[in-house]
Design a protein around this motif. Structure first.
Motif, short mmCIF file in Angstrom:
data_model
loop_
_atom_site.label_atom_id
_atom_site.label_comp_id
_atom_site.label_asym_id
_atom_site.label_seq_id
_atom_site.Cartn_x
_atom_site.Cartn_y
_atom_site.Cartn_z
N MET A 1 -0.52 18.60 -7.50
CA MET A 1 0.00 17.25 -7.31
C MET A 1 1.44 17.35 -6.80
N PHE A 2 1.79 16.50 -5.82
CA PHE A 2 3.14 16.54 -5.30
C PHE A 2 3.60 15.13 -4.94
N ARG A 3 4.91 14.98 -4.85
CA ARG A 3 5.51 13.72 -4.42
C ARG A 3 6.03 13.90 -3.00
N ARG A 4 6.00 12.81 -2.23
CA ARG A 4 6.53 12.88 -0.88
C ARG A 4 7.40 11.67 -0.60
N ALA A 5 8.58 11.91 -0.06
CA ALA A 5 9.48 10.83 0.30
C ALA A 5 9.04 10.21 1.62
N VAL A 6 9.64 9.09 1.98
CA VAL A 6 9.41 8.50 3.30
C VAL A 6 9.93 9.48 4.35
N LEU A 7 9.14 9.72 5.37
CA LEU A 7 9.51 10.63 6.45
C LEU A 7 9.90 9.83 7.69
N PRO A 8 10.64 10.44 8.62
CA PRO A 8 10.91 9.75 9.89
C PRO A 8 9.60 9.33 10.56
N ARG A 103 -13.91 13.29 -1.72
CA ARG A 103 -14.00 12.60 -3.00
C ARG A 103 -13.08 11.39 -3.11
N VAL A 104 -12.20 11.20 -2.14
CA VAL A 104 -11.27 10.07 -2.21
C VAL A 104 -12.02 8.79 -1.85
N ILE A 105 -12.04 7.84 -2.79
CA ILE A 105 -12.73 6.58 -2.53
C ILE A 105 -11.77 5.40 -2.41
N ALA A 106 -10.50 5.59 -2.78
CA ALA A 106 -9.54 4.49 -2.66
C ALA A 106 -8.12 5.02 -2.80
N SER A 107 -7.18 4.25 -2.26
CA SER A 107 -5.75 4.52 -2.44
C SER A 107 -5.12 3.34 -3.16
N ILE A 108 -4.13 3.61 -3.99
CA ILE A 108 -3.41 2.55 -4.71
C ILE A 108 -1.99 2.49 -4.16
N TYR A 109 -1.63 1.35 -3.59
CA TYR A 109 -0.32 1.14 -3.00
C TYR A 109 0.47 0.12 -3.81
N ARG A 110 1.79 0.28 -3.81
CA ARG A 110 2.68 -0.69 -4.45
C ARG A 110 3.72 -1.14 -3.43
N ALA A 111 3.71 -2.43 -3.15
CA ALA A 111 4.67 -3.01 -2.20
C ALA A 111 5.65 -3.89 -2.96
N THR A 112 6.93 -3.73 -2.65
CA THR A 112 7.97 -4.56 -3.25
C THR A 112 8.44 -5.56 -2.20
N ARG A 183 -5.85 -0.50 4.83
CA ARG A 183 -4.45 -0.23 5.13
C ARG A 183 -3.57 -1.28 4.48
N PRO A 184 -2.47 -0.85 3.85
CA PRO A 184 -1.61 -1.81 3.16
C PRO A 184 -0.93 -2.79 4.09
N ASP A 185 -0.55 -2.36 5.30
CA ASP A 185 0.11 -3.28 6.22
C ASP A 185 -0.81 -4.41 6.64
N GLU A 186 -2.10 -4.11 6.81
CA GLU A 186 -3.05 -5.14 7.19
C GLU A 186 -3.32 -6.10 6.03
N THR A 187 -3.32 -5.57 4.82
CA THR A 187 -3.50 -6.42 3.65
C THR A 187 -2.31 -7.36 3.48
N PRO A 202 7.32 -5.49 3.32
CA PRO A 202 7.86 -4.95 2.05
C PRO A 202 9.22 -4.30 2.22
N ALA A 203 10.06 -4.48 1.22
CA ALA A 203 11.32 -3.74 1.17
C ALA A 203 11.06 -2.28 0.85
N ALA A 204 9.97 -1.99 0.14
CA ALA A 204 9.56 -0.62 -0.17
C ALA A 204 8.05 -0.59 -0.30
N LEU A 205 7.45 0.51 0.17
CA LEU A 205 5.99 0.68 0.09
C LEU A 205 5.70 2.11 -0.37
N VAL A 206 4.91 2.21 -1.44
CA VAL A 206 4.62 3.51 -2.06
C VAL A 206 3.12 3.63 -2.31
#
Length: 246
Positions: A1-8, A103-112, A183-187, A202-206
């Motif tokens: 498991m790893f974390r990733r910051a926003v990239l260019p 095995r990935v069936i969904a992604s969970i996003y959090r938008a502020t 896709r979160p942007d389309e939602t 969103p001000a932030a999207l994770v």
């Protein structure tokens, strides 16, 4: 498991994988594929993550050709990951377990969403999307616009108050091997249009995490003793997954 910051935004998926491959080649670990005539580390990211989205609990499969204790792998990777990546944990995975990408069936996003925002209206818009029979939309693909239905990709949308009058929108978006991924942007665009205005920006999207299907259960063909706490050594490569504890 790893974390990733926003990239260019100009760092595409191929460049992200190349960064991982360079790190693994320099790690000194016995990574499968590096002994081939054309060395290429055997690594599989669970699901692509857009450059402009941060990841809090990303998963990947890494295959080694010999068994090593987790602490040695952690030490080899912890200080040398690609820019923007942080190692969170490692788990030894049964060699016969299905690969992560399948095995990935969904992604969970959090938008502020920054204030001001009318929270009851956003809650009502989310409910409208979730109760709709269909949500026809268009998705840009090259120079063309492809029609599709957003509704099958929406598993859940939760809205809560955020600090200073803003809103937090948590979206569980489905992955479908035939139709693509939610896709979160389309939602957020659909939510904004339902509110009668522009797409919500969103001000932030994770991406908080990934939802995995359960691996298939194989019935034993003969009585067995207690399952060992570790996977016994076997010929071939062994996947070490930075990911999902059972």
């Amino acid at each position: 498991m790893f974390r990733r910051a926003v990239l260019p935004t100009d760092v595409v998926q191929r460049e992200q994988l190349s960064g991982w491959e360079a790190v693994l080649e320099a790690s000194g670990l016995p990574v499968a594929g590096l002994d081939a005539p054309k060395p290429k580390a055997r690594l599989a990211l669970a699901a692509p993550l857009p450059s402009g989205v941060a990841g809090e609990a990303e998963l990947a499969d890494l295959w080694l050709v010999e068994r090593l204790p987790s602490w040695r792998v952690r030490e080899a990777l912890a200080t040398g990951l690609p820019a923007g990546y942080t190692l969170a944990n490692l788990y030894d995975v049964w060699l016969g377990e299905p690969p992560l990408p399948g095995r990935v069936i969904a992604s969970i996003y959090r938008a502020t969403i920054a204030p001001p925002v009318a929270l009851p209206a956003v809650v009502a818009a989310a409910q409208t999307l979730l109760t709709a029979d269909a949500l026809p939309r268009g998705r840009r693909k090259g120079e063309a616009t492809v029609a599709y239905d957003l509704r099958p990709f929406l598993d859940a949308i939760e809205v809560a108050a955020a600090a200073e009058g803003g809103a937090t929108i948590r979206m569980t978006l489905r992955h479908d091997p035939a139709r693509g991924v939610g896709r979160p942007d389309e939602t957020l665009a659909a939510l904004g249009e339902t509110l009668g205005g522009e797409p919500l920006r969103p001000a932030a999207l994770v991406r908080e995490g990934l939802v995995l299907s359960e691996p298939p259960q194989v019935a034993p063909t003969a009585p067995r003793g207690p399952r060992p706490s570790t996977v016994p050594s076997a010929p071939g490569s062994h996947p070490l997954r930075p990911g999902h504890p059972r």
